[in-house]
Design an enzyme around this catalytic site. Sequence first.
Site, PDB file in Angstrom:
ATOM      1  N   PHE A   1      10.637   4.237  -6.613  1.00  0.00           N
ATOM      2  CA  PHE A   1       9.513   3.309  -6.479  1.00  0.00           C
ATOM      3  C   PHE A   1       8.749   3.319  -7.790  1.00  0.00           C
ATOM      4  O   PHE A   1       8.860   4.253  -8.586  1.00  0.00           O
ATOM      5  CB  PHE A   1       8.597   3.741  -5.326  1.00  0.00           C
ATOM      6  CG  PHE A   1       8.699   2.882  -4.096  1.00  0.00           C
ATOM      7  CD1 PHE A   1       9.928   2.425  -3.652  1.00  0.00           C
ATOM      8  CD2 PHE A   1       7.573   2.549  -3.373  1.00  0.00           C
ATOM      9  CE1 PHE A   1      10.020   1.639  -2.505  1.00  0.00           C
ATOM     10  CE2 PHE A   1       7.651   1.772  -2.227  1.00  0.00           C
ATOM     11  CZ  PHE A   1       8.878   1.314  -1.791  1.00  0.00           C
TER      12      PHE A   1
ATOM     13  N   HIS B   1      -3.519  -6.099  -2.022  1.00  0.00           N
ATOM     14  CA  HIS B   1      -2.643  -5.312  -1.151  1.00  0.00           C
ATOM     15  C   HIS B   1      -3.327  -4.099  -0.543  1.00  0.00           C
ATOM     16  O   HIS B   1      -3.080  -3.770   0.605  1.00  0.00           O
ATOM     17  CB  HIS B   1      -1.429  -4.863  -1.956  1.00  0.00           C
ATOM     18  CG  HIS B   1      -0.410  -4.100  -1.173  1.00  0.00           C
ATOM     19  ND1 HIS B   1       0.212  -4.624  -0.056  1.00  0.00           N
ATOM     20  CD2 HIS B   1       0.107  -2.855  -1.340  1.00  0.00           C
ATOM     21  CE1 HIS B   1       1.069  -3.734   0.430  1.00  0.00           C
ATOM     22  NE2 HIS B   1       1.009  -2.643  -0.330  1.00  0.00           N
TER      23      HIS B   1
ATOM     24  N   ARG C   1       2.254  -0.539 -10.132  1.00  0.00           N
ATOM     25  CA  ARG C   1       1.945  -1.854  -9.568  1.00  0.00           C
ATOM     26  C   ARG C   1       0.919  -2.624 -10.386  1.00  0.00           C
ATOM     27  O   ARG C   1       1.009  -3.841 -10.510  1.00  0.00           O
ATOM     28  CB  ARG C   1       1.428  -1.682  -8.130  1.00  0.00           C
ATOM     29  CG  ARG C   1       2.543  -1.313  -7.162  1.00  0.00           C
ATOM     30  CD  ARG C   1       2.013  -1.078  -5.775  1.00  0.00           C
ATOM     31  NE  ARG C   1       3.126  -0.881  -4.853  1.00  0.00           N
ATOM     32  CZ  ARG C   1       2.978  -0.590  -3.565  1.00  0.00           C
ATOM     33  NH1 ARG C   1       1.772  -0.458  -3.053  1.00  0.00           N
ATOM     34  NH2 ARG C   1       4.036  -0.431  -2.788  1.00  0.00           N
TER      35      ARG C   1
ATOM     36  N   HIS D   1      -0.566  -6.150  -5.095  1.00  0.00           N
ATOM     37  CA  HIS D   1       0.878  -5.920  -5.082  1.00  0.00           C
ATOM     38  C   HIS D   1       1.532  -7.011  -5.919  1.00  0.00           C
ATOM     39  O   HIS D   1       1.171  -8.179  -5.821  1.00  0.00           O
ATOM     40  CB  HIS D   1       1.422  -5.963  -3.645  1.00  0.00           C
ATOM     41  CG  HIS D   1       2.784  -5.361  -3.512  1.00  0.00           C
ATOM     42  ND1 HIS D   1       3.916  -5.981  -3.982  1.00  0.00           N
ATOM     43  CD2 HIS D   1       3.194  -4.185  -2.981  1.00  0.00           C
ATOM     44  CE1 HIS D   1       4.959  -5.210  -3.732  1.00  0.00           C
ATOM     45  NE2 HIS D   1       4.551  -4.110  -3.122  1.00  0.00           N
TER      46      HIS D   1
ATOM     47  N   GLN E   1      -6.137  -2.803  -5.304  1.00  0.00           N
ATOM     48  CA  GLN E   1      -4.760  -2.944  -5.785  1.00  0.00           C
ATOM     49  C   GLN E   1      -4.174  -4.293  -5.390  1.00  0.00           C
ATOM     50  O   GLN E   1      -4.314  -4.723  -4.243  1.00  0.00           O
ATOM     51  CB  GLN E   1      -3.870  -1.849  -5.201  1.00  0.00           C
ATOM     52  CG  GLN E   1      -2.420  -1.977  -5.661  1.00  0.00           C
ATOM     53  CD  GLN E   1      -1.570  -0.797  -5.254  1.00  0.00           C
ATOM     54  OE1 GLN E   1      -1.008  -0.772  -4.163  1.00  0.00           O
ATOM     55  NE2 GLN E   1      -1.495   0.196  -6.113  1.00  0.00           N
TER      56      GLN E   1
ATOM     57  N   GLU F   1       8.208  -3.251  -2.388  1.00  0.00           N
ATOM     58  CA  GLU F   1       8.632  -2.667  -3.655  1.00  0.00           C
ATOM     59  C   GLU F   1      10.074  -2.161  -3.579  1.00  0.00           C
ATOM     60  O   GLU F   1      10.737  -1.985  -4.590  1.00  0.00           O
ATOM     61  CB  GLU F   1       7.691  -1.513  -4.020  1.00  0.00           C
ATOM     62  CG  GLU F   1       7.803  -1.056  -5.449  1.00  0.00           C
ATOM     63  CD  GLU F   1       6.534  -0.355  -5.903  1.00  0.00           C
ATOM     64  OE1 GLU F   1       6.657   0.578  -6.695  1.00  0.00           O
ATOM     65  OE2 GLU F   1       5.441  -0.746  -5.472  1.00  0.00           O
TER      66      GLU F   1
ATOM     67  N   LEU G   1       4.184  -9.542   2.267  1.00  0.00           N
ATOM     68  CA  LEU G   1       4.684  -8.534   1.336  1.00  0.00           C
ATOM     69  C   LEU G   1       6.195  -8.603   1.169  1.00  0.00           C
ATOM     70  O   LEU G   1       6.944  -8.572   2.144  1.00  0.00           O
ATOM     71  CB  LEU G   1       4.299  -7.141   1.855  1.00  0.00           C
ATOM     72  CG  LEU G   1       4.812  -5.949   1.041  1.00  0.00           C
ATOM     73  CD1 LEU G   1       4.128  -5.912  -0.318  1.00  0.00           C
ATOM     74  CD2 LEU G   1       4.565  -4.649   1.798  1.00  0.00           C
TER      75      LEU G   1
ATOM     76  N   ARG H   1      -2.960   3.062  -6.578  1.00  0.00           N
ATOM     77  CA  ARG H   1      -2.108   3.842  -5.675  1.00  0.00           C
ATOM     78  C   ARG H   1      -0.640   3.618  -5.982  1.00  0.00           C
ATOM     79  O   ARG H   1      -0.207   2.486  -6.183  1.00  0.00           O
ATOM     80  CB  ARG H   1      -2.385   3.453  -4.221  1.00  0.00           C
ATOM     81  CG  ARG H   1      -1.460   4.155  -3.228  1.00  0.00           C
ATOM     82  CD  ARG H   1      -1.763   3.760  -1.809  1.00  0.00           C
ATOM     83  NE  ARG H   1      -1.527   2.368  -1.518  1.00  0.00           N
ATOM     84  CZ  ARG H   1      -0.312   1.804  -1.364  1.00  0.00           C
ATOM     85  NH1 ARG H   1       0.784   2.527  -1.532  1.00  0.00           N
ATOM     86  NH2 ARG H   1      -0.214   0.520  -1.067  1.00  0.00           N
TER      87      ARG H   1
END
Length: 396
Positions: free
Chosen positions: A120, A349, A279, A235, A233, A248, A245, A384
């Site tokens: 990730f 996100h 991100r 995404h 954040q 990822e 979404l 994050r």
Amino acid sequence: MKIKHRVAIVGGGLAGLRAAIAVFDSGVSDVAIISQLPPVRSHSVAAAGGINGSLANHPNGRDDNWEKHAFDTIKGSDYLADQDAAEILAKEAVPCIVETEHWGCPFSRNPDGTIAQRPFGGAGFPRTCFAADKTGHALLHTLYQQAIKRGIKIYQEFLVLSLAVHEGRAVGGVVMNIVTGELGTVQADALLLATGGAGKIYAHSTNNLLNSGLGMAIAYWAGVPLKDMEFIQFHPTGLWGTNILMTEGCRGEGGYLLNNKGERFMARYAPKAMELGPRDIVARAILTEILEGRGFNQGGPGGGYVHLDLRHLGEAKINERLPEVREICKNFAGIDPVYEPIPVQPSQHYTMGGIDTNIHGATRLKGLYAAGECACVSVHGANRLGGNSLLDTIVF
């Protein structure tokens, strides 16, 4: 309508369910969950890609350990995470993941039967455990089953509107039955807020409609500080037009990001990590491409987008590792990612900030605790890492 229990958990997602199980298993059986909707419909279900833990099951991650996980978390936070909290998150990751596995969570597997892991963004190792691209769904149902097994009382479709404070202690709150509109009270020796994020204050968000930030608000109205609220954040890959979404995991499995010139433009912004950069970097890169005229639908309604290309992965791998992505694309965009690239744009996100807590989940108001996305133990700092949100909910 009067609800009275020793412990009341407000929110039925992963953080709320895990907290209720912990309370019950500590010997306090009089614990109840108050949830806006049936727990298995909570927004935790939308966390698709995976949960981080240094199990070191991947051939490229044999040297992984909790110290490296903690370092990646702190580095990814722009060094603004609480480092004690990051250590706890990383140290407790493996036992928490193994615990959910023993409870029946259907993780994807390696040929030798161990839990599969994939890379990730922002991580130095493939440490993200996953259940195809439905990890949040799998964990949520697993914990809900454990709550049902214990006979934990769940009030479904009830909304806590405000807290009641007496002599400097949270003692309950005002609650509404959403179906009937009836108002009542909840009384408890201790309350824990696990009400999720505040994404719906943004026009483009991957969050569901219930993520209004009300849980943070009722704590603030009761005099509890909020922390890190400037850290929001985005995404990188929300499905254009709907902001659903696109996990990822798409990039973790090898997906490309392409501009309107067919370039893998991340080479300009993160030449080593490419699509698996943190991100914040990837989201800013996508927006830069759009603003500089290298996106699609330039100036059109809904804003510009770039392409997330999975076609080279092949149908078999997409069906095995990303079945929900394919299903969502077909149902909500009318495209099949086996044959067509996915239009994506950055979408709000995650809310890194929230109700100020210590590493034990306690707030400055006696009797009030918080966990999950509505809380801020400051483990995520300014950004994050993907895979750390599900972990946050079951550790803290």
